[in-house]
Design an enzyme around this catalytic site. Structure first.
Site, short mmCIF file in Angstrom:
data_model
loop_
_atom_site.label_atom_id
_atom_site.label_comp_id
_atom_site.label_asym_id
_atom_site.label_seq_id
_atom_site.Cartn_x
_atom_site.Cartn_y
_atom_site.Cartn_z
N ARG A 151 32.49 47.93 33.35
CA ARG A 151 33.39 48.94 32.81
C ARG A 151 32.63 49.78 31.79
NH1 ARG A 151 36.62 44.09 32.76
NH2 ARG A 151 38.42 44.25 34.16
N LYS A 175 38.45 42.76 29.81
CA LYS A 175 39.87 42.76 29.49
C LYS A 175 40.40 41.34 29.39
CE LYS A 175 40.98 47.26 31.56
NZ LYS A 175 41.78 47.97 32.58
N HIS A 245 33.55 54.83 36.08
CA HIS A 245 34.44 54.03 36.92
C HIS A 245 34.16 54.25 38.40
CE1 HIS A 245 37.47 51.17 35.86
NE2 HIS A 245 38.28 51.57 36.81
N ARG A 248 31.58 51.81 39.29
CA ARG A 248 32.20 50.48 39.41
C ARG A 248 32.92 50.35 40.76
NH1 ARG A 248 34.47 46.06 36.46
NH2 ARG A 248 36.73 45.82 36.68
N HIS A 271 38.47 40.78 37.34
CA HIS A 271 39.90 40.96 37.55
C HIS A 271 40.62 39.62 37.39
CE1 HIS A 271 39.34 44.82 40.19
NE2 HIS A 271 39.30 45.07 38.90
N TYR A 280 40.42 47.40 47.13
CA TYR A 280 39.13 47.77 47.73
C TYR A 280 39.09 47.47 49.22
CZ TYR A 280 37.58 48.53 43.00
OH TYR A 280 37.46 49.02 41.73
#
Length: 306
Positions: A151, A175, A245, A248, A271, A280
């Protein structure tokens, strides 16, 4: 028992409250006013005369009219949010017995697929314009973004303590305070080593030293990283706006296309929920369709048949 209250008066008091008590921005107030005015404008005069007479069907009818006008689901959701907040205020201030907008939802938004570059575009993008220190740094940033699927915030805050050159690993905390280790590809590792030799603080590197810095040795801002990456892409003839992004997304889609291992991609991206990663699987439908047509016994149509 509360007396009848015109919707226009209730709206005016709400805007005053939002401005003076909540101290919301002028931009937010403008949206509140416009959205509430839109709702009030479609009411019958008798309904507009008394806010206590408003029901859910009034809100639902208005939301449907917005949809027929062609407003996007996200825009309708914002309109509804404004009116919902207004009714919440009215419940507290004027004793409104219920929130007529509470049960009304905007149409579902179509899920946008992430934009990714194909392998040829990546190869075209990841070329340093020169041997200068800034171009060397920019290439190392781009290589690391693509090699590790980082990120923007993870790249910007990266320090030397998080890089293990010997093990070819980078450790980041993303995150949800979730820490993960990601392998660094050979090409990205070479680009990183080259940059570290030209690093402004190369003579006094510490564990806390930012990996990517200005010429003065200060950590680059996220905005600077975005600007420099787009500059690199434009210099190399990439016709679209390239941002961190997108690198990524490209990392994730290329890795998934090659491996088919959704769980591994989930871990590498950091994630928490695999449903986030599953987007994806829709990125390269044409590739999947060609594979299906080539491999499935019943895929090809027989000649002469529809």
């Amino acid at each position: 028992m509360y007396a009848a209250l015109k919707t226009s008066e209730a709206a005016a008091q709400f805007i005053t409250y939002a401005r003076d008590v909540k101290q919301l921005s002028a931009h937010t107030l403008k949206h509140y006013q416009r959205d509430i005015d839109s709702f009030v404008a479609q009411l019958e005069p008798s309904d507009a005369d008394n806010i206590h007479s408003l029901k859910e069907y009034h809100v639902r009818s208005w939301a449907n009219s917005l949809r027929r006008k062609g407003l996007a689901p996200a825009s309708i959701a914002r309109h509804l949010s404004s009116v919902r907040s207004w009714f919440q205020f009215c419940a507290k201030r004027f004793g409104l017995s219920h929130n007529p907008a509470a049960g009304v939802r905007a149409p579902k938004q179509a899920r946008k697929l992430p934009k990714a570059m194909d392998a040829d575009q990546i190869n075209q993008c990841l070329v340093a314009p020169s041997e200068s220190d800034l171009d060397t740094r920019d290439l190392a940033m781009a290589e690391l973004l693509y090699s590790c699927g980082l990120r923007l915030s993870e790249l910007q805050s990266l320090t030397l303590a998080q890089i293990d050159i010997q093990q070819r690993l980078v450790t980041v905390t993303g995150k949800g305070n979730k820490t993960r280790q990601i392998p660094i590809g050979g090409v990205a590792l070479d680009a990183l080593k080259k940059w570290m030799r030209q690093h402004p603080l190369a003579g006094d590197l510490q564990a806390s030293t930012p990996v990517f810095t200005t010429r003065q040795g200060k950590a680059l801002s996220t905005r600077s990283i975005q600007t420099r990456l787009d500059r690199l892409a434009k210099h190399n003839g990439i016709p679209v706006h390239v941002h961190p992004h997108m690198m990524r997304h490209s990392f994730a889609s290329h890795l998934l296309e090659s491996s088919g291992d959704l769980r591994a991609v989930q871990e590498l991206l950091g994630h928490s929920n695999i449903s986030t990663t599953q987007i994806y699987t829709h990125l390269d439908f044409q590739h999947l369709a060609k594979t299906y047509d080539a491999a499935h016994p019943r895929a090809k149509r027989q000649k002469g048949k529809a």
